[in-house]
Scaffold this active site. Sequence first.
Site, PDB file in Angstrom:
ATOM      1  N   GLY A  50     -13.562  -1.916  -7.613  1.00 17.63           N
ATOM      2  CA  GLY A  50     -14.822  -1.554  -7.095  1.00 17.63           C
ATOM      3  C   GLY A  50     -15.014  -0.602  -6.368  1.00 17.63           C
ATOM      4  O   GLY A  50     -15.848  -0.104  -5.775  1.00 17.63           O
ATOM      5  N   GLY A  51     -13.886   0.317  -5.715  1.00 20.90           N
ATOM      6  CA  GLY A  51     -14.065   1.136  -4.560  1.00 20.90           C
ATOM      7  C   GLY A  51     -14.520   0.364  -3.145  1.00 20.90           C
ATOM      8  O   GLY A  51     -14.305  -0.880  -2.892  1.00 20.90           O
TER       9      GLY A  51
ATOM     10  N   SER B 169      -8.018   1.018   2.852  1.00 18.61           N
ATOM     11  CA  SER B 169      -8.343   0.601   1.652  1.00 18.61           C
ATOM     12  C   SER B 169      -9.608  -0.315   1.838  1.00 18.61           C
ATOM     13  O   SER B 169      -9.818  -0.786   2.836  1.00 18.61           O
ATOM     14  CB  SER B 169      -7.186  -0.460   0.883  1.00 18.61           C
ATOM     15  OG  SER B 169      -7.572  -0.716  -0.289  1.00 18.61           O
ATOM     16  N   SER B 170     -10.370  -0.739   0.760  1.00 19.10           N
ATOM     17  CA  SER B 170     -11.433  -1.560   0.547  1.00 19.10           C
ATOM     18  C   SER B 170     -10.880  -2.898  -0.031  1.00 19.10           C
ATOM     19  O   SER B 170     -11.584  -3.885  -0.129  1.00 19.10           O
ATOM     20  CB  SER B 170     -12.765  -1.116  -0.113  1.00 19.10           C
ATOM     21  OG  SER B 170     -13.174  -0.003   0.921  1.00 19.10           O
TER      22      SER B 170
ATOM     23  N   ASP C 261      -7.727   8.177  -0.309  1.00 19.37           N
ATOM     24  CA  ASP C 261      -8.548   7.406   0.513  1.00 19.37           C
ATOM     25  C   ASP C 261      -8.254   7.485   2.045  1.00 19.37           C
ATOM     26  O   ASP C 261      -9.149   6.833   2.788  1.00 19.37           O
ATOM     27  CB  ASP C 261      -7.828   5.890   0.214  1.00 19.37           C
ATOM     28  CG  ASP C 261      -8.602   5.259  -0.738  1.00 19.37           C
ATOM     29  OD1 ASP C 261      -9.537   5.636  -1.241  1.00 19.37           O
ATOM     30  OD2 ASP C 261      -8.115   4.237  -1.411  1.00 19.37           O
TER      31      ASP C 261
ATOM     32  N   THR D  46      -8.816   0.077 -10.152  1.00 21.11           N
ATOM     33  CA  THR D  46      -8.381  -1.150  -9.369  1.00 21.11           C
ATOM     34  C   THR D  46      -8.409  -2.316 -10.355  1.00 21.11           C
ATOM     35  O   THR D  46      -9.364  -2.100 -11.349  1.00 21.11           O
ATOM     36  CB  THR D  46      -8.879  -1.267  -7.929  1.00 21.11           C
ATOM     37  OG1 THR D  46      -9.079  -0.104  -7.150  1.00 21.11           O
ATOM     38  CG2 THR D  46      -8.388  -2.342  -7.521  1.00 21.11           C
TER      39      THR D  46
ATOM     40  N   ARG E 104       0.716  -1.230  -0.031  1.00 16.22           N
ATOM     41  CA  ARG E 104      -0.106  -0.210   0.089  1.00 16.22           C
ATOM     42  C   ARG E 104       0.965   1.472   0.002  1.00 16.22           C
ATOM     43  O   ARG E 104       1.876   1.425   0.594  1.00 16.22           O
ATOM     44  CB  ARG E 104      -0.928  -0.052   1.195  1.00 16.22           C
ATOM     45  CG  ARG E 104      -1.919   1.193   1.451  1.00 16.22           C
ATOM     46  CD  ARG E 104      -2.826   1.089   0.294  1.00 16.22           C
ATOM     47  NE  ARG E 104      -4.144   2.021   0.472  1.00 16.22           N
ATOM     48  CZ  ARG E 104      -5.061   2.300  -0.262  1.00 16.22           C
ATOM     49  NH1 ARG E 104      -4.853   2.116  -1.489  1.00 16.22           N
ATOM     50  NH2 ARG E 104      -6.173   2.823   0.080  1.00 16.22           N
TER      51      ARG E 104
END
Length: 577
Positions: free
Chosen positions: A479-480, A457-458, A433, A393, A108
């Site tokens: 997809g966020g 993050s997701s 984010d 993503t 990340r």
Amino acid sequence: MTRRLCSFIASLQGHLAAVAVLALPLVAGCAPVEPGDSPPRQMVAAANPLAAEAGMAMLRQGGSAVDAAIATALVLGLVEPQSSGIGGGAFLLHYDADDRDVVAYDGRETAPGSADEGLFLKADGEPMAFWDAVVGGRSVGAPGLLRMLELAHRDHGKLPWPALFQPAIRLAEQGFAVSPRLHELIAGDQYLKRYPATAAYFHDAAGNPLPVGTLLKNQAYADTLKAVAAGGADAFYRGPVAVDIVEAVRSATDNPGLLSYTDLRGYQAKRRTPVCLPYRIWVVCGMPPPTSGGVAVLQILKLLEPFDLAALQPASPQAIHLVAEASRLAFADRNRFLADSDFVDVPVGALLDPAYLASRSALIDPAASMGEASPGLLSQHAMAPFQLNPPSTSHLSVVDAEGNAVSMTASVESAFGARLMARGFILNNELTDFSFRPAADGLAVANRVQPGKRPRSSMSPTLVLDRDGRFVMAIGSPGGSRIIGYTAKAVIAALDWNLSMQQAVALPNFVNRNGATDLEEGTSVVDAKAALEALGHEVNVIGMTSGLHGIRRLSGNGGAGLEGGADPRREGVALGE
């Protein structure tokens, strides 16, 4: 390989023929499986046929799942630059078939060392408008992808590091055909012309978006990859490449950033312990913080465990209701507690405690929606204010011939990231984010900006094992913040409803993020709208372009074969031999 995927690839031949070095093997490797054929024993599922073929080329050479993932990711950064690349970051889960062990790799991005809580606040103390923060250098964090891939390769690679770069280098030099999706995203983006390098790369001489089928070459990207192939990740994080990244970030005069050469030199990828829980007869593993995805997906599954989902029809109104209610509870906890655990206290153990999850599951009423859920633990942190989380993503899954597996999700955050390019690649906007507001209700927000911190993050790369520790499935999605719902849906579809991998990823999407229940427009789940509203749901019917790419071990044949799934909402494929 399914006939559907082979047909899809054949339909792209007019575009792929421009790249002879990869087009022919792609078709040759896509013979349909006939009755009596052995199922594939090694496979790559990814968001672009050229990228999947690059990974397969490594597997054919005896490469490991990590080798294939690296080659796939480097090609994705070229042919799908809006989604991921070396200017961004990633999370990777690795399954070792010998040790039956899962390791998490964190690539990340990190905030600059000179950043503080006010990074996205205006002079009056109010948050910047979201897109004002995204576009330009302010949103760029230190990229983590290459350091992470290097670390994973050091642990699990078999082929020489330079060999993994060759497919992407050849494609960058010879050119690739602009796909329909890339063209549409270029045409629909109002910010791509703001900075000269980005404008020139994605548009023709007249300033028009590159047409579908355009042969797009990227010598600058090829040169960057050659440097990293020869010199390792240090060639990216030190020296001329790093200098040019910093220059691009700081010279965006309308919105300059703080990223420094010191930030790049000091970036470290991290091995982390995955979060794993039993789910029915399986064990599901995900990424720990700084992503919220692993914890949230596990919570959703465990909250649903007391309910007999297998007795319900896939994506039926009752099934959607139960999944949505579990998702409400998971997102209530996510929004308050999840952040970079190296900087704030994240109660992962408490959030995944069986007794806690049992008490939360008891809040789910099969006959009525609970409405907005509240977090289930006391906290010293404020609830993070809602802000946009644009869907971009890319996810890839790999299984090699020895049974090792990779589930990896990579991103530059928003489509085309910060709209800045350096050395042939897009720079991320991952810092958006973070919560723009550092505090609320007199309490600090866990996901506030701090120097060196990784934004929440997701992303939810997921591995499923059986109770003996054998590989069952690799799955994940872009997809966020809806990534969590997409991934949970696919896991439930495969495990509880016993759908094939392809059926599980193609199943219509339904997501709840502790608000309205979203149903995928143009699909059969829209028929559930009235029944869900009768149960108390607010329902939105919207487009939901997931990008699920998964691989599953077949239960027959002694568990020796594989089946793949590629999301029909994008341009991906699952290739296997």
